[in-house]
Design a protein around this motif. Structure first.
Motif, short mmCIF file in Angstrom:
data_model
loop_
_atom_site.label_atom_id
_atom_site.label_comp_id
_atom_site.label_asym_id
_atom_site.label_seq_id
_atom_site.Cartn_x
_atom_site.Cartn_y
_atom_site.Cartn_z
N ARG A 218 0.77 -1.09 -0.05
CA ARG A 218 0.09 0.03 0.01
C ARG A 218 0.94 1.29 -0.15
NH1 ARG A 218 -4.56 -0.75 4.55
NH2 ARG A 218 -5.68 -2.39 3.54
N GLN A 222 -0.20 1.85 -6.05
CA GLN A 222 -1.43 2.53 -6.32
C GLN A 222 -1.23 3.72 -6.92
OE1 GLN A 222 -0.72 2.06 -3.01
NE2 GLN A 222 -1.94 3.20 -1.76
N ARG A 225 0.36 3.52 -10.69
CA ARG A 225 -0.52 2.74 -11.75
C ARG A 225 -0.79 3.67 -12.85
NH1 ARG A 225 -2.46 -3.01 -10.30
NH2 ARG A 225 -3.89 -2.37 -11.93
#
Ligand code: HSE
Length: 294
Positions: A218, A222, A225
């Motif tokens: 985490r 993300q 991306r």
């Protein structure tokens, strides 16, 4: 000894939860030859733009020569470039490790492996690629308050298959770092800490259920991306072809899949219609890292 040929493996950093501290060496190689000469620098088979003193292989060669107090005049020939550039497979680490290893070896190995590793880490700025590029297999690395790096190398189970999915576009590491937040939530930090603590033992045992959990992250993926065209489709296809984990390799643009069976052929069949030239390649673990070759 006046001449040496050195082979350095590709590396995939992070492995999901191990952001900036874990990396693995893969069997895709760059090969360089270093030869002592009487004066200056010659770079052969090198693109004009990089054929100068700022070339990382020369910088590393010179850093070792300066440390041991010898003349850094050298002819560097690029023999083979199997590692794609700016794709998250450690191409800059191959240059640095080759230069530092060759300089030490050509001068009778006055520096320990740890000293060579410290010079490589300083030049690269972080140890996560240079540790597996030098020592092979899976490495977890840490630097102390003075910047001295330490690494622990772990054997990787043969039960796990590694498939790199490489696109035709590059992602610059500095750009992929700019998109990361300065601060992270405590729950996200704990999410990664608990996983990375088990990452080395999961790779050692090859426990696929554990690997599936501990390679999740985490802290970086993300945010990165959006820099990757088609990543959602590639990930979906990878899971359909049997991947147990899907990760961005280093800062990208390559993605890395873990599986318990070979999946590259199946994946290539599925992704061949997608734009951006994605190609899947199964790669073995490189156990030995940087090595002299004939
Ligand atoms: N750990 C680094 C990153 C690898 O993810 O930015 C890039 O060299």
């Amino acid at each position: 000894m006046d001449k040496i040929r050195v082979r350095v493996p590709a590396t995939s950093a992070n492995l999901g939860s191990g952001f900036d501290c874990c990396g693995i060496a893969l069997e895709l190689y760059n090969v360089f030859e270093f030869e002592k000469i009487s004066k200056g620098l010659e770079l052969v088979n090198c693109e004009e733009e990089f054929a100068n003193e700022s070339n990382l292989s020369y910088q590393a060669y010179k850093a070792v020569c300066d440390k041991i107090g010898v003349d850094p005049s050298v002819k560097i020939t690029i023999i083979d470039t199997g590692v794609p550039v700016s794709r998250g497979l450690g191409s800059s680490a191959t240059l640095i490790c080759a230069g530092a290893y060759a300089a030490n070896k050509l001068h009778g190995c006055p520096l320990s492996k740890e000293e060579v590793f410290a010079i490589c880490t300083e030049l690269e700025g972080h140890p996560d690629n240079v540790a597996p590029a030098l020592f092979g297999s899976f490495c977890v690395s840490v630097t102390d308050m003075h910047g001295n790096p330490y690494t622990v190398r772990t054997h990787v189970s043969k039960r796990i298959h590694f498939t790199a999915v490489i696109p035709d576009f590059e992602v610059q590491t500095h750009h992929a770092r700019e998109v990361l937040p300065e601060l992270v939530k405590r729950e996200d930090a704990v999410y990664n800490m608990s996983r990375v603590a088990l990452l080395a033992s999961a790779f050692k045992s090859g426990d696929s259920q554990l690997l599936k959990i501990v390679t999740k992250d985490r802290l970086h993926q993300q945010y990165r991306r959006p820099l990757f065209r088609n990543i959602d489709e590639i990930e979906e296809c990878a899971y359909e072809c049997g991947a147990i984990s899907f990760m961005i390799s280093g800062a990208g643009s390559t993605c890395l899949c873990l599986s318990t069976k070979s999946m590259a052929d199946k994946l290539n069949e599925k992704i061949k219609c997608l734009p951006n030239g994605w190609v899947a390649r199964e790669l073995e673990i490189s156990k030995y890292g940087t090595k002299e070759v004939m």
